[in-house]
Each structure stands twice: as C-alpha cells, then as structure tokens.
Design a protein around this motif. Sequence first.
Motif, mmCIF file in Angstrom:
data_model
loop_
_atom_site.group_PDB
_atom_site.id
_atom_site.type_symbol
_atom_site.label_atom_id
_atom_site.label_comp_id
_atom_site.label_asym_id
_atom_site.label_seq_id
_atom_site.Cartn_x
_atom_site.Cartn_y
_atom_site.Cartn_z
ATOM 1 N N ILE A 261 33.411 -36.932 21.514
ATOM 2 C CA ILE A 261 34.855 -36.854 21.631
ATOM 3 C C ILE A 261 35.347 -37.729 22.766
ATOM 4 N N HIS A 262 36.329 -38.556 22.455
ATOM 5 C CA HIS A 262 37.018 -39.364 23.454
ATOM 6 C C HIS A 262 38.360 -38.698 23.736
ATOM 7 N N SER A 263 39.084 -39.217 24.678
ATOM 8 C CA SER A 263 40.390 -38.641 24.993
ATOM 9 C C SER A 263 41.261 -38.643 23.756
ATOM 10 N N MET A 264 41.801 -37.491 23.455
ATOM 11 C CA MET A 264 42.666 -37.350 22.293
ATOM 12 C C MET A 264 44.086 -37.112 22.789
ATOM 13 N N GLN A 265 45.074 -37.567 22.021
ATOM 14 C CA GLN A 265 46.452 -37.277 22.358
ATOM 15 C C GLN A 265 46.662 -35.777 22.192
ATOM 16 N N SER B 85 26.657 -42.315 19.743
ATOM 17 C CA SER B 85 25.310 -41.776 19.879
ATOM 18 C C SER B 85 25.145 -41.245 21.297
ATOM 19 N N PHE B 86 23.944 -41.183 21.763
ATOM 20 C CA PHE B 86 23.630 -40.597 23.062
ATOM 21 C C PHE B 86 24.492 -41.156 24.184
ATOM 22 N N ASP B 87 24.963 -40.263 25.023
ATOM 23 C CA ASP B 87 25.687 -40.619 26.241
ATOM 24 C C ASP B 87 25.184 -39.676 27.324
ATOM 25 N N GLU B 88 24.569 -40.221 28.353
ATOM 26 C CA GLU B 88 23.950 -39.362 29.364
ATOM 27 C C GLU B 88 24.971 -38.566 30.172
ATOM 28 N N ASP B 89 26.239 -38.964 30.153
ATOM 29 C CA ASP B 89 27.269 -38.223 30.871
ATOM 30 C C ASP B 89 27.872 -37.096 30.045
ATOM 31 N N ALA B 90 27.533 -37.041 28.780
ATOM 32 C CA ALA B 90 28.122 -36.040 27.891
ATOM 33 C C ALA B 90 27.397 -34.706 28.005
ATOM 34 N N ILE B 91 28.061 -33.681 27.526
ATOM 35 C CA ILE B 91 27.452 -32.355 27.460
ATOM 36 C C ILE B 91 26.467 -32.358 26.304
ATOM 37 N N GLN B 92 25.258 -31.925 26.549
ATOM 38 C CA GLN B 92 24.233 -31.913 25.512
ATOM 39 C C GLN B 92 24.121 -30.516 24.921
ATOM 40 N N ILE B 93 24.248 -30.429 23.621
ATOM 41 C CA ILE B 93 24.113 -29.151 22.922
ATOM 42 C C ILE B 93 23.081 -29.336 21.827
ATOM 43 N N ILE B 94 22.014 -28.572 21.893
ATOM 44 C CA ILE B 94 20.987 -28.642 20.862
ATOM 45 C C ILE B 94 21.381 -27.672 19.762
ATOM 46 N N VAL B 95 21.653 -28.219 18.584
ATOM 47 C CA VAL B 95 22.098 -27.398 17.468
ATOM 48 C C VAL B 95 20.943 -26.548 16.966
ATOM 49 N N SER B 96 19.808 -27.141 16.715
ATOM 50 C CA SER B 96 18.596 -26.416 16.345
ATOM 51 C C SER B 96 17.438 -27.392 16.401
ATOM 52 N N ALA B 97 16.242 -26.870 16.302
ATOM 53 C CA ALA B 97 15.058 -27.721 16.360
ATOM 54 C C ALA B 97 15.012 -28.694 15.177
ATOM 55 N N ARG B 98 15.636 -28.320 14.061
ATOM 56 C CA ARG B 98 15.606 -29.160 12.874
ATOM 57 C C ARG B 98 16.748 -30.169 12.814
ATOM 58 N N HIS B 99 17.704 -30.053 13.700
ATOM 59 C CA HIS B 99 18.888 -30.891 13.637
ATOM 60 C C HIS B 99 18.977 -31.782 14.859
ATOM 61 N N ASP B 100 19.788 -32.798 14.734
ATOM 62 C CA ASP B 100 20.000 -33.698 15.856
ATOM 63 C C ASP B 100 20.696 -32.981 17.007
ATOM 64 N N VAL B 101 20.713 -33.640 18.137
ATOM 65 C CA VAL B 101 21.373 -33.112 19.318
ATOM 66 C C VAL B 101 22.821 -33.585 19.296
ATOM 67 N N LEU B 102 23.706 -32.719 19.734
ATOM 68 C CA LEU B 102 25.130 -33.002 19.757
ATOM 69 C C LEU B 102 25.550 -33.338 21.177
ATOM 70 N N PHE B 103 26.210 -34.459 21.362
ATOM 71 C CA PHE B 103 26.684 -34.875 22.681
ATOM 72 C C PHE B 103 28.206 -34.886 22.679
ATOM 73 N N LEU B 104 28.812 -34.144 23.582
ATOM 74 C CA LEU B 104 30.258 -34.052 23.649
ATOM 75 C C LEU B 104 30.753 -34.283 25.068
ATOM 76 N N GLU B 105 31.867 -34.985 25.209
ATOM 77 C CA GLU B 105 32.511 -35.100 26.509
ATOM 78 C C GLU B 105 33.384 -33.886 26.761
ATOM 79 N N GLN B 106 33.932 -33.330 25.707
ATOM 80 C CA GLN B 106 34.754 -32.120 25.793
ATOM 81 C C GLN B 106 34.676 -31.395 24.466
ATOM 82 N N LYS B 107 35.117 -30.157 24.455
ATOM 83 C CA LYS B 107 35.061 -29.380 23.219
ATOM 84 C C LYS B 107 36.142 -29.844 22.249
ATOM 85 N N PRO B 108 35.805 -29.912 20.960
ATOM 86 C CA PRO B 108 36.842 -30.225 19.965
ATOM 87 C C PRO B 108 37.735 -28.999 19.779
ATOM 88 N N ASP B 109 38.884 -29.214 19.161
ATOM 89 C CA ASP B 109 39.755 -28.089 18.844
ATOM 90 C C ASP B 109 39.178 -27.270 17.692
#
Length: 142
Positions: A10-14, A50-74
């Motif tokens: 997520i980037h800055s959203m209006q 893709s990967f951003d080392e400054d983002a929040i890392q959330i591991i969805v599950s062992a079978r799924h990719d890792v989710l990187f977020l700068e902020q929570k979506p709505d």
Amino acid sequence: MRKNYVFYKIHSMQNSSTSILVIDEHPMMRESLCAAINAESDLKTVETNSFDEDAIQIIVSARHDVLFLEQKPDIILFALGSSGWGDLLALKNLHNNLLGTPILVLTSDEISGKEVKRFGAYAALNKTVSRNKLLETLRSIH
C-alpha cells in the motif's frame, strides 16, 4: 504445492478513496477485480509491489507468500481458491494479523459464507456475484 498469491503493497492513498487489498491466485481474475474496483472514483486498489524491507511483514501461512504492507488497507478482498483448508487458514492468519480490517471473501459453492465467517471473514459473496453487487458490498463495509 505452494500457492503464488500476489499481494499488494500500500502506498499513500487519498483520504477520499477506500483502499482495497485484492488477493487472488489467478492473474486474470485479480486483474479483472482490480479493473472493476479502479473504475470507481471512491474505490482504489493498492499498487503491485514486491519485498520492501521498510514494510510491515505479515506471514499469511507457511503455504502462502509473505504480505508486505506500509499501512493497513481499509478492506481486504480475498478470493478463495481450490485449496480448501489452506485458504481458510490463510484467511484466519490475515484476520489475526490485520485486526480491525474487514475481509470480504469471494467463495465458490463448496465453501459457505457461514464457514468463512468462522475463520475471520467480515462478509462473503459467491464468485458468481455481479460487478454491481460486489461494488455495493465493498462500499457498505467501509
């Protein structure tokens, strides 16, 4: 077999737009969902990244990719695939890691809306839903 979900950073959203994280394992479906959402002035999907080392890392599950977020979506729009329990566990992990972020799940006939709500979904729609109903539901959540 590892799923190759594409997650969005997520980037800055209006402030006037509702930010939506779209998760679908099928590129054509993901692109179609994003196109339908982005055609609306008050709804916007987040950009692919893709990967951003400054983002929040959330591991969805062992079978799924890792989710990187700068902020929570709505809102999170999560289209369940054919892996059954694997997707339900991923849903539970998303719910637990992004508390307070409603998750709208698109399901097939095999998985009921009642069942996905037990795993953290805010609401569920069948994948056969119309574009208008999907957009109406996204607006009603936020």
